[in-house]
Write a protein that holds these residues in place. Structure first.
Motif, PDB file in Angstrom:
ATOM      1  N   THR A 186     -27.522 -27.857  -5.743  1.00 55.37           N
ATOM      2  CA  THR A 186     -27.713 -26.466  -6.148  1.00 55.37           C
ATOM      3  C   THR A 186     -26.631 -25.582  -5.526  1.00 55.37           C
ATOM      4  N   LEU A 187     -26.602 -24.315  -5.964  1.00 56.32           N
ATOM      5  CA  LEU A 187     -25.676 -23.348  -5.376  1.00 56.32           C
ATOM      6  C   LEU A 187     -25.929 -23.217  -3.873  1.00 56.32           C
ATOM      7  N   LEU A 188     -27.189 -23.197  -3.466  1.00 55.43           N
ATOM      8  CA  LEU A 188     -27.523 -23.137  -2.049  1.00 55.43           C
ATOM      9  C   LEU A 188     -26.911 -24.314  -1.296  1.00 55.43           C
ATOM     10  N   ASP A 189     -27.036 -25.522  -1.856  1.00 53.13           N
ATOM     11  CA  ASP A 189     -26.472 -26.712  -1.209  1.00 53.13           C
ATOM     12  C   ASP A 189     -24.957 -26.592  -1.068  1.00 53.13           C
ATOM     13  N   ARG A 190     -24.305 -26.104  -2.120  1.00 45.09           N
ATOM     14  CA  ARG A 190     -22.843 -26.008  -2.089  1.00 45.09           C
ATOM     15  C   ARG A 190     -22.380 -25.000  -1.039  1.00 45.09           C
ATOM     16  N   VAL A 191     -23.070 -23.861  -0.987  1.00 42.46           N
ATOM     17  CA  VAL A 191     -22.694 -22.831  -0.016  1.00 42.46           C
ATOM     18  C   VAL A 191     -22.979 -23.312   1.399  1.00 42.46           C
ATOM     19  N   ARG A 192     -24.111 -23.991   1.589  1.00 41.71           N
ATOM     20  CA  ARG A 192     -24.433 -24.535   2.919  1.00 41.71           C
ATOM     21  C   ARG A 192     -23.355 -25.517   3.370  1.00 41.71           C
ATOM     22  N   ARG A 193     -22.982 -26.427   2.496  1.00 42.37           N
ATOM     23  CA  ARG A 193     -21.995 -27.451   2.859  1.00 42.37           C
ATOM     24  C   ARG A 193     -20.635 -26.811   3.157  1.00 42.37           C
ATOM     25  N   TYR A 194     -20.242 -25.852   2.322  1.00 43.05           N
ATOM     26  CA  TYR A 194     -18.935 -25.219   2.536  1.00 43.05           C
ATOM     27  C   TYR A 194     -18.932 -24.422   3.847  1.00 43.05           C
TER      28      TYR A 194
ATOM     29  N   GLN B 164     -30.374 -17.781   1.145  1.00 38.42           N
ATOM     30  CA  GLN B 164     -31.375 -18.193   2.131  1.00 38.42           C
ATOM     31  C   GLN B 164     -31.381 -17.166   3.268  1.00 38.42           C
ATOM     32  N   GLY B 165     -32.587 -16.916   3.824  1.00 43.03           N
ATOM     33  CA  GLY B 165     -32.695 -15.947   4.900  1.00 43.03           C
ATOM     34  C   GLY B 165     -32.799 -14.529   4.386  1.00 43.03           C
ATOM     35  N   ALA B 166     -32.601 -13.556   5.276  1.00 42.10           N
ATOM     36  CA  ALA B 166     -32.751 -12.143   4.908  1.00 42.10           C
ATOM     37  C   ALA B 166     -31.808 -11.293   5.741  1.00 42.10           C
TER      38      ALA B 166
ATOM     39  N   SER C 149     -25.142 -16.744   2.288  1.00 43.08           N
ATOM     40  CA  SER C 149     -24.850 -15.893   1.138  1.00 43.08           C
ATOM     41  C   SER C 149     -23.461 -16.187   0.614  1.00 43.08           C
ATOM     42  N   LEU C 150     -23.255 -15.804  -0.635  1.00 41.44           N
ATOM     43  CA  LEU C 150     -21.966 -15.927  -1.302  1.00 41.44           C
ATOM     44  C   LEU C 150     -21.490 -14.518  -1.621  1.00 41.44           C
ATOM     45  N   VAL C 151     -20.255 -14.192  -1.225  1.00 40.43           N
ATOM     46  CA  VAL C 151     -19.731 -12.833  -1.380  1.00 40.43           C
ATOM     47  C   VAL C 151     -18.505 -12.870  -2.275  1.00 40.43           C
ATOM     48  N   LEU C 152     -18.471 -11.948  -3.240  1.00 46.00           N
ATOM     49  CA  LEU C 152     -17.321 -11.815  -4.129  1.00 46.00           C
ATOM     50  C   LEU C 152     -16.807 -10.383  -4.064  1.00 46.00           C
ATOM     51  N   ILE C 153     -15.515 -10.214  -3.699  1.00 53.04           N
ATOM     52  CA  ILE C 153     -14.868  -8.908  -3.759  1.00 53.04           C
ATOM     53  C   ILE C 153     -14.610  -8.595  -5.233  1.00 53.04           C
ATOM     54  N   LEU C 154     -15.093  -7.448  -5.693  1.00 55.95           N
ATOM     55  CA  LEU C 154     -14.979  -7.096  -7.104  1.00 55.95           C
ATOM     56  C   LEU C 154     -13.556  -6.687  -7.464  1.00 55.95           C
ATOM     57  N   ASP C 155     -13.149  -7.018  -8.682  1.00 53.02           N
ATOM     58  CA  ASP C 155     -11.798  -6.747  -9.168  1.00 53.02           C
ATOM     59  C   ASP C 155     -11.848  -5.604 -10.176  1.00 53.02           C
ATOM     60  N   PRO C 156     -11.410  -4.388  -9.792  1.00 55.22           N
ATOM     61  CA  PRO C 156     -11.502  -3.247 -10.714  1.00 55.22           C
ATOM     62  C   PRO C 156     -10.683  -3.413 -11.988  1.00 55.22           C
ATOM     63  N   VAL C 157      -9.529  -4.061 -11.908  1.00 61.95           N
ATOM     64  CA  VAL C 157      -8.709  -4.254 -13.105  1.00 61.95           C
ATOM     65  C   VAL C 157      -9.424  -5.153 -14.100  1.00 61.95           C
ATOM     66  N   LEU C 158     -10.022  -6.208 -13.605  1.00 58.74           N
ATOM     67  CA  LEU C 158     -10.784  -7.115 -14.462  1.00 58.74           C
ATOM     68  C   LEU C 158     -11.981  -6.392 -15.072  1.00 58.74           C
ATOM     69  N   ILE C 159     -12.629  -5.552 -14.283  1.00 59.83           N
ATOM     70  CA  ILE C 159     -13.771  -4.777 -14.790  1.00 59.83           C
ATOM     71  C   ILE C 159     -13.316  -3.826 -15.898  1.00 59.83           C
ATOM     72  N   SER C 160     -12.171  -3.179 -15.730  1.00 63.56           N
ATOM     73  CA  SER C 160     -11.640  -2.276 -16.765  1.00 63.56           C
ATOM     74  C   SER C 160     -11.401  -3.026 -18.072  1.00 63.56           C
TER      75      SER C 160
ATOM     76  N   LEU D 229     -18.150 -21.692  -9.959  1.00 64.88           N
ATOM     77  CA  LEU D 229     -17.005 -21.366  -9.102  1.00 64.88           C
ATOM     78  C   LEU D 229     -16.999 -22.243  -7.845  1.00 64.88           C
ATOM     79  N   MET D 230     -18.161 -22.378  -7.215  1.00 65.58           N
ATOM     80  CA  MET D 230     -18.236 -23.196  -6.005  1.00 65.58           C
ATOM     81  C   MET D 230     -17.951 -24.660  -6.312  1.00 65.58           C
TER      82      MET D 230
END
Length: 294
Positions: free
Chosen positions: A3-11, A54-56, A97-108, A141-142
């Motif tokens: 799962t995504l949780l497993d991938r993030v944990r391993r990374y 996972q967690g809070a 947690s998984l964090v993504l910096i948003l891309d304003p050009v891509l959003i436009s 992505l992961m």
């Protein structure tokens, strides 16, 4: 099934630094892990989305407090000062947690293709349940990280897809503020980038206003509306946050840290540091080092 949780944990297990942060080769993507509840972390965050697996955690911006846990997404759509704290984590079940910096050009670009109305929710910080499509795009992505040769070929289309699902989902209205090329958020962002790069230098208000394409008075007004701080307060927080990092991560003495981030007076640095972090620099750094070693 992985799962995504497993991938993030391993990374995170393999790559996290002492602060629990692990950057990835994918542009703007990283993971965060903590094996115990944390102290208060002050930051001026970039626009980002954080998928908690996972967690809070709790994030405070001004008088607002946001509590979120596994299955939630935190969205920040401006460079705003926050105080955060991991509230639930253990060695057996770390905060992840998984964090993504948003891309304003891509959003436009996506807003044009989606014919999205240029109306924006003005809330700079918000929490919503994570959309299934966003989590699925994040998982793919992961998965690229297991095949490094695929990253330069496939990351662009998967980042685009994840931004699409963010725009199409619960956070969409708020994210649109980043996609307006001449909107206040994007114009102030140009000045913020300059401040982040040169925070130790004297504050060039006229130059910052010109970067934003505004008069000095209009710049001050819009800067505070977007970031909740004046330009001077913003620079001061950047300096103090970096000084704190120098003292805790690199064992710099308070005076050394003060001069490194642009202060000319150690007494002024000490006063302003205490107002932001609640303790004098040396005591605060010792407390943070003890907490990190525990």
């Amino acid at each position: 099934m992985t799962t995504l949780l497993d991938r993030v944990r391993r990374y995170g297990d393999l790559h996290a630094d002492n602060a629990g942060i692990a950057a990835t080769p994918i542009r703007g993507l990283g993971t965060v892990r903590a094996t115990a509840p944390s102290g208060l972390v002050h930051a001026i965050s970039q626009p980002l989305v954080c998928l908690v697996l996972q967690g809070a955690k709790q994030v405070i911006m001004g008088a607002q407090s946001f509590d979120f846990a596994a299955g939630d997404s935190l969205l920040i759509t401006a460079d705003v000062p926050t105080v955060s704290q991991v509230t639930r984590a253990s060695a057996a079940e770390p905060y992840l947690s998984l964090v993504l910096i948003l891309d304003p050009v891509l959003i436009s670009d996506l807003m044009v293709e989606m014919k999205a109305a240029p109306l924006a929710d003005c809330a700079a910080v918000r929490v919503e349940p994570t959309d299934a499509e966003v989590a699925d795009a994040a998982d793919r992505l992961m998965r690229l990280l297991d095949r490094p040769a695929s990253v330069p070929v496939l990351q662009a289309q998967l980042l685009r897809e994840m931004h699409y699902w963010l725009l199409a989902g619960r956070h969409g209205a708020a994210i649109r503020r980043l996609g307006l090329p001449e909107g206040p958020a994007r114009r102030i962002a140009r000045a913020v980038a300059k401040l982040r790069a040169d925070f130790a230098e004297p504050l060039p208000v006229g130059e910052l206003a010109a970067l934003a394409g505004m008069s000095p008075s209009s710049f001050h007004q819009h800067f505070k509306a977007v970031t909740s701080l004046s330009p001077l307060q913003f620079q001061k927080q950047l300096r103090l946050i970096e000084a704190r990092r120098l003292m805790t991560a690199e064992a710099a003495a308070p005076a050394e840290a003060a001069f490194a981030v642009g202060y000319e007076s150690v007494s002024q640095f000490t006063r302003e540091y205490g107002r932001l972090f609640g303790l004098p620099p040396a005591r605060d750094a010792r407390a943070l080092r003890r907490w990190a070693a525990a």
